[in-house]
Scaffold this motif. Structure first.
Motif, short mmCIF file in Angstrom:
data_model
loop_
_atom_site.label_atom_id
_atom_site.label_comp_id
_atom_site.label_asym_id
_atom_site.label_seq_id
_atom_site.Cartn_x
_atom_site.Cartn_y
_atom_site.Cartn_z
N ALA A 116 30.17 38.35 33.40
CA ALA A 116 30.91 37.09 33.46
C ALA A 116 31.84 37.08 34.66
O ALA A 116 32.51 38.07 34.95
CB ALA A 116 31.70 36.89 32.17
N GLY A 117 31.84 35.96 35.39
CA GLY A 117 32.72 35.84 36.54
C GLY A 117 32.15 36.36 37.83
O GLY A 117 32.86 36.42 38.85
N PHE A 118 30.85 36.72 37.83
CA PHE A 118 30.23 37.30 39.03
C PHE A 118 28.87 36.67 39.26
O PHE A 118 28.09 36.49 38.33
CB PHE A 118 30.09 38.81 38.89
CG PHE A 118 29.35 39.47 40.03
CD1 PHE A 118 29.96 39.61 41.26
CD2 PHE A 118 28.05 39.94 39.87
CE1 PHE A 118 29.28 40.21 42.34
CE2 PHE A 118 27.37 40.55 40.92
CZ PHE A 118 27.99 40.68 42.15
N HIS A 119 28.57 36.33 40.52
CA HIS A 119 27.29 35.74 40.90
C HIS A 119 26.59 36.67 41.88
O HIS A 119 26.95 36.72 43.07
CB HIS A 119 27.52 34.37 41.53
CG HIS A 119 26.30 33.50 41.56
ND1 HIS A 119 25.10 33.91 42.10
CD2 HIS A 119 26.09 32.21 41.13
CE1 HIS A 119 24.21 32.94 42.02
NE2 HIS A 119 24.78 31.90 41.42
N PRO A 120 25.59 37.44 41.45
CA PRO A 120 24.97 38.44 42.33
C PRO A 120 24.25 37.83 43.53
O PRO A 120 24.18 38.46 44.60
CB PRO A 120 23.98 39.16 41.41
CG PRO A 120 23.70 38.19 40.31
CD PRO A 120 24.96 37.43 40.11
N LEU A 121 23.72 36.61 43.40
CA LEU A 121 22.99 36.01 44.51
C LEU A 121 23.95 35.55 45.61
O LEU A 121 23.64 35.65 46.80
CB LEU A 121 22.14 34.84 44.02
CG LEU A 121 21.17 35.16 42.89
CD1 LEU A 121 20.34 33.94 42.53
CD2 LEU A 121 20.27 36.32 43.26
N VAL A 122 25.13 35.05 45.21
CA VAL A 122 26.15 34.71 46.20
C VAL A 122 26.63 35.97 46.90
O VAL A 122 26.83 35.98 48.13
CB VAL A 122 27.33 33.97 45.54
CG1 VAL A 122 28.44 33.71 46.55
CG2 VAL A 122 26.87 32.65 44.93
N TYR A 123 26.79 37.06 46.15
CA TYR A 123 27.22 38.33 46.75
C TYR A 123 26.21 38.81 47.77
O TYR A 123 26.57 39.22 48.89
CB TYR A 123 27.42 39.37 45.65
CG TYR A 123 28.05 40.66 46.14
CD1 TYR A 123 29.43 40.74 46.31
CD2 TYR A 123 27.28 41.78 46.41
CE1 TYR A 123 30.02 41.93 46.74
CE2 TYR A 123 27.86 42.96 46.84
CZ TYR A 123 29.23 43.03 47.01
OH TYR A 123 29.81 44.19 47.44
N ALA A 124 24.92 38.78 47.40
CA ALA A 124 23.88 39.24 48.31
C ALA A 124 23.82 38.39 49.57
O ALA A 124 23.49 38.87 50.66
CB ALA A 124 22.52 39.22 47.60
N THR A 125 24.17 37.11 49.44
CA THR A 125 24.12 36.19 50.57
C THR A 125 25.35 36.26 51.45
O THR A 125 25.26 36.23 52.68
CB THR A 125 23.97 34.73 50.06
OG1 THR A 125 22.81 34.65 49.23
CG2 THR A 125 23.82 33.75 51.21
#
Length: 576
Positions: A286-295
């Motif tokens: 919760a509170g984390f977006h892995p695809l935004v992080y990778a981008t």
């Protein structure tokens, strides 16, 4: 259950590696000649086990075939559990070195075998080219370690190799090997539904080359398994992984299994810094977006052979566009927010209003109700119910039709100044989604997160607004990582009119289902679009690619453009 095979493998092959060969269902016509020829050729090098779905009651087994055979037919009830058991039995009884999926479409069985660390190789010498399909090989190819296509198919179908696409050099020039379906070049043109067959020549040569790639894949999968377990140890030690978010409810698993399932999926879809993988991968925390992080994260590099979520944890959980505040239920009493609150409920389906009001009543904060509906008959029905319940809405209006659904009435009220003087406004609707079977579950999910039941989530959300003036939008924390789908072109045009700087990012948070809480000033820029009902397509509305779907995704950008932050409400254990 796995039945003892009716035929035994060729003598002298007991020391050879076992390969499961998955083929399309076999009916009265038996095995196609090209499949039988490939199986016989494979017998010269490995111990093949033919696995196929059985339909009807035709003779299925092949008398003196030099390969073993396994047939199955999964019942409609408990389908996923049946596939899971069958995959486990295949691995336990046959210990396959790898799987050759030949023209295979049963994605679920491919997934189950892959999650048991069995390498998957997809081979197709017959490919249907559908311009509306996600990939030419079907969904199973998204879960493969390697995809092999004869070059004759690529040339015959007039595929255009994209610049930078570098197929593996493991095969001779007559074959191309790809890591993922996205790497397969698209045809230059489609002539409707095309079908391409290739003349792959000597099946013995084909078998030899497939085995070469299969064995390379085993080596790579061994290295991958070591990396997955290293990343899994990091994630488990952090104690923040949420199996309820990362794994669909129907596939509930213990934490360790769920972590590995998440990491395998993340690897299959890599690289994650490209559009199109969001609907498949789920949120690990919760509170984390892995695809935004990778981008977006400058410090993350796929060349380091590391999962984005594991990298985030090892890096000390840095803040960025990939993180956001979570509002969750707690055991301590929630203080009543001293705010003036409006709740807009669009009720095209008035039968949902009693349930909504029950959920509102769980909370202590008073709200003024603004109810819109889509006909005079529905307005009268709602008015009668409210009168009997002793509830006086601040406003009850009917639109002449459902054109614009819930968004248009909200924007009309916003533009008319109906929410002037209110600190916070909620927007919900009675979602049924006739085009989606999950519409009711979706409505329940969103209402529980944004209103309540049994948790007083509305009170929690409003307390967060009172405590943090920078919060301008609160959405439900969705486990899925949806993105633009077919709406980016329309959204880009609207964003330019709103003064939102291009380019729009590939991934972001948005209120899936278009339900949220907001400050009126955070949504005020939408009024400047000067939208009119004739700009909205009439019903029945397409499932995607309309002005309404684009607006749904632009809501967080509008709030951020107005100087506010986006937070999300999350009820642990409540997922979809």
């Amino acid at each position: 259950m796995i039945r003892p095979s009716a035929t035994a493998p060729q003598q002298g092959t007991s020391d050879r590696e076992t390969v499961l060969v998955l083929v399309d269902e076999i009916g009265a016509g038996g095995l196609p000649d090209r499949t039988r020829a490939l199986l016989r050729a494979l017998c010269a090098f490995v111990r093949p086990i033919l696995v196929a779905q059985r339909y009807g009651k035709p003779p299925w087994r092949i008398g003196k075939a030099p390969w073993a055979e396994e047939a199955y037919a999964f019942p409609a009830q408990n389908y996923n559990a049946s596939v899971k058991r069958f995959a486990a039995d295949l691995v336990r009884h046959h210990a396959p070195a790898w799987v050759l999926a030949y023209g295979w479409e049963n994605t679920q069985l491919v997934v189950e075998l892959s999650e048991r660390d069995v390498p998957i190789l997809v081979f197709a010498d017959y490919v249907s080219l559908n311009p509306n399909a996600e990939g030419q090989l079907g969904w199973a190819s998204y879960f493969a370690d390697r995809i092999v296509l004869p070059e004759a198919i690529l040339l015959h179908a007039k595929f255009a190799f994209r610049a930078g696409a570098s197929p593996h050099g493991a095969l001779a020039s007559r074959f191309r090997v790809f890591d993922a379906p996205e790497a397969i070049p698209k045809p230059r043109r489609f002539g409707g539904l095309l079908a391409s067959r290739s003349d792959v020549g000597d099946r013995l040569d084909v078998a030899r080359r497939l085995i070469e790639v299969g064995r390379q894949t085993v080596v790579e999968r061994t290295r991958l398994a070591a990396r997955l377990h290293r990343d899994a140890a990091t994630i488990e030690a952090a104690g923040v992984f949420d199996a309820g978010l990362a794994v669909p409810p129907r596939d509930a698993a213990d934490t360790q299994s769920a972590i590995l399932a998440y990491l395998r999926m993340s690897h299959r879809l890599a690289p994650l810094d490209r559009e199109g993988v969001g609907p498949i991968l789920r949120r690990p925390m919760a509170g984390f977006h892995p695809l935004v992080y990778a981008t977006d994260c400058a410090g993350f590099d796929y060349a380091a052979d590391e999962d984005p979520f594991a990298h985030f944890l090892r890096s000390g959980r840095p803040k960025g566009r990939w993180t956001h505040q979570i509002i969750a239920p707690r055991a301590d009493p929630v203080p009543r927010a001293e705010l003036r609150v409006a709740l807009h409920a669009h009720m095209h389906y008035p039968e949902f209003l009693p349930e909504l009001l029950e959920r509102v009543a769980i909370n202590a904060t008073p709200v003024d109700l603004f109810i819109t509906t889509t006909s005079e008959e529905r307005r009268a029905e709602i008015a009668d119910f409210l009168d009997r319940a002793g509830i006086a809405p601040a406003m009850l209006l009917s639109e002449p039709s459902n054109r614009g659904r819930d968004i248009w009435p909200f924007l009309a009220l916003l533009g008319a100044g109906a929410f002037a003087g209110y600190d916070v406004v909620g927007h919900v609707h009675g979602k049924r989604s006739p085009a989606h079977e999950a519409g009711m579950a979706w409505k329940d999910f969103l209402w529980r997160h944004l209103v309540g039941g049994p948790e007083a989530m509305m009170d929690r959300i409003l307390a967060a607004f009172a405590r943090a003036p920078r919060i301008g939008l609160v959405i439900a924390e969705d486990p899925h990582l949806e993105s633009w789908a077919g709406n980016k072109a329309i959204a880009s045009d609207l964003a330019a009119r709103l003064g939102i700087a291009p380019p729009l990012p590939a991934y972001f948070e948005f209120p899936v289902g278009t339900m949220f809480w907001t400050r009126p000033e955070a949504m005020a820029p939408l009024v400047d679009l000067h939208l009119t009902p004739d700009m909205i397509p009439p019903e029945p509305l397409p499932a995607d690619g309309t002005l309404l779907h684009a607006l749904e995704r632009l809501v967080p950008f509008v709030a951020e453009k107005a100087g506010f932050e986006v937070s999300a409400a999350y009820v642990p254990g409540c997922a979809r």
